[in-house]
Design an enzyme around this catalytic site. Structure first.
Site, PDB file in Angstrom:
ATOM      1  CG  PHE A 138      -9.959  43.108   7.107  1.00  0.00           C
ATOM      2  CD1 PHE A 138     -11.190  42.670   6.109  1.00  0.00           C
ATOM      3  CD2 PHE A 138      -9.486  41.711   7.139  1.00  0.00           C
ATOM      4  CE1 PHE A 138     -11.930  41.948   5.445  1.00  0.00           C
ATOM      5  CE2 PHE A 138      -9.991  40.354   6.378  1.00  0.00           C
ATOM      6  CZ  PHE A 138     -11.464  40.624   5.374  1.00  0.00           C
ATOM      7  CG  ASP A 225      -7.898  38.810  14.326  1.00  0.00           C
ATOM      8  OD1 ASP A 225      -7.573  38.195  13.900  1.00  0.00           O
ATOM      9  OD2 ASP A 225      -8.917  39.501  13.299  1.00  0.00           O
ATOM     10  CE  LYS A 254      -5.303  35.652   6.249  1.00  0.00           C
ATOM     11  NZ  LYS A 254      -5.596  35.726   4.911  1.00  0.00           N
TER      12      LYS A 254
HETATM   13  C1  LIG Z   1      -6.660  39.796  10.330  1.00  0.00           C
HETATM   14  C2  LIG Z   1      -7.297  39.186  10.474  1.00  0.00           C
HETATM   15  N1  LIG Z   1      -8.496  38.219  10.471  1.00  0.00           N
HETATM   16  C3  LIG Z   1      -9.619  37.653   9.978  1.00  0.00           C
HETATM   17  C4  LIG Z   1      -9.279  37.693   8.297  1.00  0.00           C
HETATM   18  C5  LIG Z   1     -10.338  36.622   7.866  1.00  0.00           C
HETATM   19  O1  LIG Z   1     -10.182  35.482   7.869  1.00  0.00           O
HETATM   20  P1  LIG Z   1     -10.047  34.788   6.784  1.00  0.00           P
HETATM   21  O2  LIG Z   1     -10.828  35.160   5.479  1.00  0.00           O
HETATM   22  O3  LIG Z   1     -10.528  33.600   6.861  1.00  0.00           O
HETATM   23  O4  LIG Z   1     -12.005  33.949   6.696  1.00  0.00           O
HETATM   24  C6  LIG Z   1      -8.573  38.012   7.689  1.00  0.00           C
HETATM   25  C7  LIG Z   1      -8.196  37.733   7.253  1.00  0.00           C
HETATM   26  O5  LIG Z   1      -7.331  38.290   5.726  1.00  0.00           O
HETATM   27  C8  LIG Z   1      -7.701  38.593   8.572  1.00  0.00           C
HETATM   28  O6  LIG Z   1      -6.078  38.992   8.097  1.00  0.00           O
END
Ligand SMILES: Cc1ncc(COP(=O)(O)O)c(C=O)c1O
Length: 404
Positions: A138, A225, A254
């Site tokens: 994700f 990520d 986050k």
């Molecule tokens: C690993 C990861 N990358 C990217 C995102 C996307 O972040 P945002 O919701 O701040 O756009 C998330 C959100 O849950 C995530 O868990």
């Protein structure tokens, strides 16, 4: 424990219905506890989905943010923002990397990473660069990041997807090497060190080391990520540090601002100068309020030893769950690291979110059958024990009910 199930709150006819919400609204919080508008109290084991690093209304973060709001919230990137350099240098010190681009969310950080991977390719003459991504990944919900995401449900209805992604299973170094052989235009490998939304699936240490080696052999960027698993959640500043490797590109968001929106792409020397003036930008990225939130979050984490706390209390939480759920056949696995834990059940368990809230505990369920616990990193051992005391009986009751 809350006596009654949460009552319905006022409907929201003017807010787009993109979320399936619980029928409650939170009004305030303190530490790892929040209260709803009806006065009910909850232990927050979700932390705003791995965001509220310092919990709620932290005694040193609140005055720092008040001070910043009274000075300067936003200026634009037409001018130097000294707090950007302060937060960037701290992130570089903690990661061993070189330069940072600031934005406001996780998907924005990942979008920037994808642009870096493509430009890195173009700069060395690859006309149609490709990026290797993982099954169950994700990375966000913009068009590029949802195309990188490995969940057909999230992609459904939004085609045509952005091209240029090659998908492999996580933790299969052979598949990675094969993908490199069959896709000569690959310029980067992009993965979460612990998949969050995909069900708390950790990349193994061996796999991460193999990934680093394969990226080096092929001149690919290793892009990790750490939007969800980074910022101390696993007990190290960044989850990949358990493997003793360094990425070339590391998107963060986050937990970085403890609730104030802030994202960052931290880059090592191979990626740090790929983007130049005019290549990328965002209005809110790196504004003084967001930067102050990041600086103060890290300062308080260091002062209060929150990495150790995440490791120690996380291990206690995991052990407590393992003990309380021992012998329960419907529990497939308890996994994760530090305060990023998943309890996989043998069947879909979304209903547990509602039941836990009614019992005074906030959790989420991801990948349909994985209970996700990502509480604030200030969680105490006593609070961890309370999570176990509320959650384990709910899980046992749920698993022993006849299937609908
Ligand atoms: C690993 C990861 N990358 C990217 C995102 C996307 O972040 P945002 O919701 O701040 O756009 C998330 C959100 O849950 C995530 O868990």
């Amino acid at each position: 424990m809350n006596a009654a199930a949460p009552a319905a709150v006022t409907l929201e006819p003017h807010v787009m219905a993109t979320y399936a919400r619980l029928p409650l609204a939170l009004s305030h919080g303190r530490g790892c506890w929040v209260w709803d508008t009806e006065g009910r109290k909850y232990l927050d084991a979700l932390g705003g989905i791995a965001v509220n690093t310092l919990g709620h209304a932290h005694g040193r973060l609140v005055p720092a943010l008040q001070d910043q709001v009274a000075r300067l919230i936003h200026t634009s990137n037409y001018y130097h923002v000294p707090l950007q350099e302060q937060l960037a240098s701290k992130l570089c010190e903690l990661s061993g990397l070189a330069k940072v681009f600031f934005c406001s969310t996780g998907l924005e950080a990942n979008e920037a990473a994808i642009k870096i991977a493509r430009k890195f390719g173009h700069d060395k003459g690859v006309e149609r660069p490709e990026i290797i991504v993982c099954e169950k990944a994700f990375h966000g919900r913009s068009l590029a990041t949802l195309s990188a995401t490995g969940n057909p449900k999230i992609q459904a209805g939004f085609g045509p997807l952005v091209e240029g992604f090659v998908r492999v299973p996580l933790n299969d170094a052979g598949a990675l090497a094969d993908a490199g052989r069959t896709h000569p235009n690959v310029t980067a490998l992009f993965l979460e060190v612990i998949q969050g939304e995909g069900g708390i699936n950790p990349a193994t240490i061996d796999y991460l080391r193999a990934a680093r080696r394969i990226c080096d052999e092929n001149d690919w960027l290793l892009m990790l990520d750490e939007v969800q698993c980074g910022m101390g959640r696993t007990g190290k500043w960044f989850a990949h540090q358990w493997a003793g490797i360094r990425p070339d590109v590391m998107p963060l968001a986050k937990g970085l601002g403890s609730g104030v929106p802030v994202g960052a792409v931290v880059c090592g020397p191979r990626a740090a100068d790929v983007l130049g003036p005019g290549n990328h930008g965002t209005t809110f990225g790196g504004n003084p309020l967001a930067m102050r939130a990041g600086v103060e979050t890290i300062r308080i984490m260091e002062e209060d030893g929150l990495l150790d706390n995440a490791a120690i209390v996380g291990a206690a939480l995991r052990a407590g769950l393992a003990q309380a759920l021992a012998g329960e056949a419907g529990v497939v696995e308890i996994r994760g690291q530090g305060l990023m834990l998943g309890v996989e059940l043998a069947r879909p368990c979304g209903d547990l979110v509602k039941r836990a809230a009614a019992a005074g505990l906030l959790i989420s369920v991801t990948a349909e059958q994985v209970i996700r616990l990502v509480p604030p990193l200030i969680l105490s051992a006593d609070e961890a024990a309370q999570i176990v005391a509320i959650l384990a009986p709910l899980v046992r009751t749920f698993l022993n009910e006849p299937r609908p």
